[in-house]
Design an enzyme around this catalytic site. Structure first.
Site, PDB file in Angstrom:
ATOM      1  N   TYR A 299      11.318   8.536   1.014  1.00 48.83           N
ATOM      2  CA  TYR A 299      11.240   7.498  -0.009  1.00 48.83           C
ATOM      3  C   TYR A 299      11.855   7.912  -1.239  1.00 48.83           C
ATOM      4  O   TYR A 299      11.897   6.995  -2.202  1.00 48.83           O
ATOM      5  CB  TYR A 299       9.890   7.085  -0.202  1.00 48.83           C
ATOM      6  CG  TYR A 299       9.074   6.479   1.146  1.00 48.83           C
ATOM      7  CD1 TYR A 299       9.767   5.495   1.795  1.00 48.83           C
ATOM      8  CD2 TYR A 299       8.020   7.319   1.826  1.00 48.83           C
ATOM      9  CE1 TYR A 299       9.187   4.975   2.901  1.00 48.83           C
ATOM     10  CE2 TYR A 299       7.348   6.786   2.765  1.00 48.83           C
ATOM     11  CZ  TYR A 299       7.988   5.534   3.438  1.00 48.83           C
ATOM     12  OH  TYR A 299       7.527   5.187   4.702  1.00 48.83           O
TER      13      TYR A 299
ATOM     14  N   SER B 257      13.233   2.783   2.824  1.00 51.33           N
ATOM     15  CA  SER B 257      13.884   3.492   4.083  1.00 51.33           C
ATOM     16  C   SER B 257      14.493   2.585   4.880  1.00 51.33           C
ATOM     17  O   SER B 257      14.102   1.265   4.944  1.00 51.33           O
ATOM     18  CB  SER B 257      12.684   4.304   4.730  1.00 51.33           C
ATOM     19  OG  SER B 257      11.661   3.322   5.344  1.00 51.33           O
TER      20      SER B 257
ATOM     21  N   ARG C  30       5.320  10.984  -2.617  1.00 53.93           N
ATOM     22  CA  ARG C  30       4.883  10.387  -1.210  1.00 53.93           C
ATOM     23  C   ARG C  30       6.298  10.728  -0.433  1.00 53.93           C
ATOM     24  O   ARG C  30       7.283  10.048  -0.650  1.00 53.93           O
ATOM     25  CB  ARG C  30       4.514   9.033  -1.311  1.00 53.93           C
ATOM     26  CG  ARG C  30       4.442   8.591   0.266  1.00 53.93           C
ATOM     27  CD  ARG C  30       4.228   6.919   0.163  1.00 53.93           C
ATOM     28  NE  ARG C  30       4.192   6.533   1.726  1.00 53.93           N
ATOM     29  CZ  ARG C  30       4.295   5.291   2.012  1.00 53.93           C
ATOM     30  NH1 ARG C  30       4.547   4.358   1.317  1.00 53.93           N
ATOM     31  NH2 ARG C  30       4.116   4.898   3.305  1.00 53.93           N
TER      32      ARG C  30
ATOM     33  N   ALA D  43       3.321  -0.891   4.899  1.00 51.70           N
ATOM     34  CA  ALA D  43       2.887  -0.911   6.417  1.00 51.70           C
ATOM     35  C   ALA D  43       2.441  -2.221   6.671  1.00 51.70           C
ATOM     36  O   ALA D  43       2.690  -2.833   7.997  1.00 51.70           O
ATOM     37  CB  ALA D  43       1.611   0.142   6.311  1.00 51.70           C
TER      38      ALA D  43
ATOM     39  N   HIS E  79       4.447  -4.439   9.164  1.00 49.65           N
ATOM     40  CA  HIS E  79       4.427  -4.315  10.971  1.00 49.65           C
ATOM     41  C   HIS E  79       3.078  -5.293  11.320  1.00 49.65           C
ATOM     42  O   HIS E  79       3.233  -5.202  12.688  1.00 49.65           O
ATOM     43  CB  HIS E  79       4.436  -2.978  11.097  1.00 49.65           C
ATOM     44  CG  HIS E  79       5.358  -2.266  10.170  1.00 49.65           C
ATOM     45  ND1 HIS E  79       6.873  -2.371  10.320  1.00 49.65           N
ATOM     46  CD2 HIS E  79       5.139  -1.167   9.284  1.00 49.65           C
ATOM     47  CE1 HIS E  79       7.427  -1.643   9.338  1.00 49.65           C
ATOM     48  NE2 HIS E  79       6.311  -0.854   8.835  1.00 49.65           N
TER      49      HIS E  79
ATOM     50  N   ARG F 235       7.752   0.880  13.307  1.00 48.60           N
ATOM     51  CA  ARG F 235       8.131   0.360  11.940  1.00 48.60           C
ATOM     52  C   ARG F 235       9.314  -0.483  12.300  1.00 48.60           C
ATOM     53  O   ARG F 235       9.905  -1.187  11.311  1.00 48.60           O
ATOM     54  CB  ARG F 235       8.599   1.599  11.078  1.00 48.60           C
ATOM     55  CG  ARG F 235       7.610   2.425  10.658  1.00 48.60           C
ATOM     56  CD  ARG F 235       8.118   3.376   9.585  1.00 48.60           C
ATOM     57  NE  ARG F 235       7.082   4.539   9.512  1.00 48.60           N
ATOM     58  CZ  ARG F 235       5.976   4.600   8.952  1.00 48.60           C
ATOM     59  NH1 ARG F 235       5.726   3.458   8.121  1.00 48.60           N
ATOM     60  NH2 ARG F 235       5.354   5.779   8.908  1.00 48.60           N
TER      61      ARG F 235
ATOM     62  N   ASN G 138       8.097  -5.877  -0.983  1.00 45.16           N
ATOM     63  CA  ASN G 138       7.890  -4.522  -0.081  1.00 45.16           C
ATOM     64  C   ASN G 138       6.600  -4.579   0.221  1.00 45.16           C
ATOM     65  O   ASN G 138       5.577  -3.859  -0.002  1.00 45.16           O
ATOM     66  CB  ASN G 138       8.474  -3.300  -0.787  1.00 45.16           C
ATOM     67  CG  ASN G 138       8.409  -2.024   0.388  1.00 45.16           C
ATOM     68  OD1 ASN G 138       7.816  -1.985   1.129  1.00 45.16           O
ATOM     69  ND2 ASN G 138       9.160  -0.897  -0.264  1.00 45.16           N
TER      70      ASN G 138
ATOM     71  N   ASP H 253       1.857 -15.718   6.328  1.00 43.19           N
ATOM     72  CA  ASP H 253       1.281 -17.075   6.187  1.00 43.19           C
ATOM     73  C   ASP H 253       1.588 -17.443   4.867  1.00 43.19           C
ATOM     74  O   ASP H 253       1.909 -18.471   4.365  1.00 43.19           O
ATOM     75  CB  ASP H 253       0.034 -17.054   6.919  1.00 43.19           C
ATOM     76  CG  ASP H 253      -0.031 -17.349   8.269  1.00 43.19           C
ATOM     77  OD1 ASP H 253       1.152 -17.457   9.173  1.00 43.19           O
ATOM     78  OD2 ASP H 253      -1.168 -17.175   9.073  1.00 43.19           O
TER      79      ASP H 253
ATOM     80  N   HIS I   3      12.786  -2.652   1.846  1.00 44.39           N
ATOM     81  CA  HIS I   3      12.306  -1.424   2.224  1.00 44.39           C
ATOM     82  C   HIS I   3      13.151  -0.384   1.621  1.00 44.39           C
ATOM     83  O   HIS I   3      14.425  -0.586   1.637  1.00 44.39           O
ATOM     84  CB  HIS I   3      12.029  -1.430   3.839  1.00 44.39           C
ATOM     85  CG  HIS I   3      11.271  -2.388   4.284  1.00 44.39           C
ATOM     86  ND1 HIS I   3       9.822  -2.281   4.182  1.00 44.39           N
ATOM     87  CD2 HIS I   3      11.436  -3.444   5.128  1.00 44.39           C
ATOM     88  CE1 HIS I   3       9.305  -3.466   4.872  1.00 44.39           C
ATOM     89  NE2 HIS I   3      10.347  -3.880   5.361  1.00 44.39           N
TER      90      HIS I   3
ATOM     91  N   PRO J 111       0.768  -1.270   0.095  1.00 43.94           N
ATOM     92  CA  PRO J 111      -0.076   0.193   0.098  1.00 43.94           C
ATOM     93  C   PRO J 111       0.890   1.216   0.016  1.00 43.94           C
ATOM     94  O   PRO J 111       1.681   1.296   0.685  1.00 43.94           O
ATOM     95  CB  PRO J 111      -0.700  -0.208   1.394  1.00 43.94           C
ATOM     96  CG  PRO J 111      -0.265  -1.217   2.207  1.00 43.94           C
ATOM     97  CD  PRO J 111       0.703  -2.142   1.086  1.00 43.94           C
ATOM     98  N   ASN J 112       0.325   2.426  -0.837  1.00 41.95           N
ATOM     99  CA  ASN J 112       0.704   3.498  -0.742  1.00 41.95           C
ATOM    100  C   ASN J 112       2.210   3.638  -1.608  1.00 41.95           C
ATOM    101  O   ASN J 112       2.530   4.890  -1.965  1.00 41.95           O
ATOM    102  CB  ASN J 112       1.165   4.087   0.519  1.00 41.95           C
ATOM    103  CG  ASN J 112      -0.166   4.458   1.322  1.00 41.95           C
ATOM    104  OD1 ASN J 112      -1.362   4.690   0.887  1.00 41.95           O
ATOM    105  ND2 ASN J 112      -0.238   3.730   2.487  1.00 41.95           N
TER     106      ASN J 112
ATOM    107  N   ARG K 228      13.560   4.373  12.400  1.00 43.15           N
ATOM    108  CA  ARG K 228      12.257   5.117  12.359  1.00 43.15           C
ATOM    109  C   ARG K 228      11.439   5.010  13.458  1.00 43.15           C
ATOM    110  O   ARG K 228      12.019   4.645  14.500  1.00 43.15           O
ATOM    111  CB  ARG K 228      11.737   4.940  11.069  1.00 43.15           C
ATOM    112  CG  ARG K 228      12.556   5.434   9.546  1.00 43.15           C
ATOM    113  CD  ARG K 228      11.632   5.103   8.420  1.00 43.15           C
ATOM    114  NE  ARG K 228      10.484   5.925   8.378  1.00 43.15           N
ATOM    115  CZ  ARG K 228       9.460   5.877   7.540  1.00 43.15           C
ATOM    116  NH1 ARG K 228       9.423   4.908   6.754  1.00 43.15           N
ATOM    117  NH2 ARG K 228       8.385   6.744   7.612  1.00 43.15           N
TER     118      ARG K 228
ATOM    119  N   GLU L  99      12.612  -9.524   1.803  1.00 48.05           N
ATOM    120  CA  GLU L  99      11.653  -8.562   1.929  1.00 48.05           C
ATOM    121  C   GLU L  99      12.517  -7.074   1.839  1.00 48.05           C
ATOM    122  O   GLU L  99      13.739  -7.543   2.288  1.00 48.05           O
ATOM    123  CB  GLU L  99      11.277  -8.890   3.694  1.00 48.05           C
ATOM    124  CG  GLU L  99      10.463  -7.245   3.959  1.00 48.05           C
ATOM    125  CD  GLU L  99      10.137  -7.452   5.367  1.00 48.05           C
ATOM    126  OE1 GLU L  99       9.364  -8.783   5.915  1.00 48.05           O
ATOM    127  OE2 GLU L  99      10.187  -6.596   6.074  1.00 48.05           O
TER     128      GLU L  99
HETATM  129  C1  DQA Z   1       8.475   1.019   3.687  1.00 42.69           C
HETATM  130  C2  DQA Z   1       8.405   1.191   5.287  1.00 42.69           C
HETATM  131  C3  DQA Z   1       6.919   1.071   5.862  1.00 42.69           C
HETATM  132  O1  DQA Z   1       7.066   1.218   7.073  1.00 42.69           O
HETATM  133  C4  DQA Z   1       6.067   2.109   5.455  1.00 42.69           C
HETATM  134  O2  DQA Z   1       4.792   1.686   5.883  1.00 42.69           O
HETATM  135  C5  DQA Z   1       5.907   1.957   3.776  1.00 42.69           C
HETATM  136  C6  DQA Z   1       7.306   1.864   3.166  1.00 42.69           C
HETATM  137  C7  DQA Z   1       9.653   1.442   2.991  1.00 42.69           C
HETATM  138  O3  DQA Z   1       9.842   0.845   1.761  1.00 42.69           O
HETATM  139  O4  DQA Z   1      10.551   2.060   3.393  1.00 42.69           O
HETATM  140  O5  DQA Z   1       4.915   2.156   3.176  1.00 42.69           O
HETATM  141  O6  DQA Z   1       8.096  -0.344   3.466  1.00 42.69           O
END
Ligand code: DQA
Length: 146
Positions: A24, A103, A19, A78, A81, A112, A75, A88, A101, A11-12, A108, A99
């Site tokens: 990011y 950031s 953003r 959110a 977390h 997170r 990735n 699963d 990220h 998401p996002n 942070r 995995e």
């Molecule tokens: C993220 C870090 C997450 O905590 C956050 O919710 C994101 C982006 C990252 O790529 O740094 O949406 O996964």
């Protein structure tokens, strides 16, 4: 056969570019995917991409991947977390997953710093921006014996 890597973004991340660029970066998801596709080709891998703001859609894609792909880069944004459902799903398909990220989530906010999805992945790479995805590709190339 060229090994196929599924690159999943949660998401996002569709809003990358605009953003919170101070966290990011200024690259759009399309630009990041383009660079990942290019590096994959250089490594002799194929990358396919899927982004969703919905937990269920990501889970459906992870489940499908067991028949179509050799490994996953995710990735979970959110969902990292708190989504035991994504954790699963990753464990259920037993494809090697990494995995990533953009950031450095370890530096942070408190919420997170913990990942529930990392336990279902071979490793977590964070804080390198686009480089997190590229490093994951190189790890998977090694892992898949390519
Ligand atoms: C993220 C870090 C997450 O905590 C956050 O919710 C994101 C982006 C990252 O790529 O740094 O949406 O996964």
């Amino acid at each position: 056969m060229t090994k196929k890597i599924l690159v999943l973004n949660g998401p996002n991340l569709n809003l990358l570019g605009s953003r919170e660029p101070h966290i990011y970066g200024s690259a759009t998801l399309e630009e990041i995917n383009g660079a990942v596709a290019q590096e994959a080709a250089t490594l002799g891998l194929t990358a396919e991409f899927f982004q969703s703001n919905s937990e269920g859609a990501l889970i459906d894609r992870i489940q499908e991947a067991r028949l179509t792909h050799d490994a996953i880069i995710i990735n979970p944004a959110a969902f990292t977390h708190y989504s035991y459902a994504i954790a699963d799903a990753l464990a259920a398909v037993s494809l090697p997953a990494i995995e990533v990220h953009l950031s450095d989530i370890r530096q942070r906010e408190e919420f997170r710093r913990h990942s529930v999805t990392a336990a279902a992945c071979r490793k977590q790479i964070c804080g390198l921006g686009l480089g997190s995805y590229l490093a994951a590709l190189r790890e998977l190339k090694e892992l898949l014996g390519e």
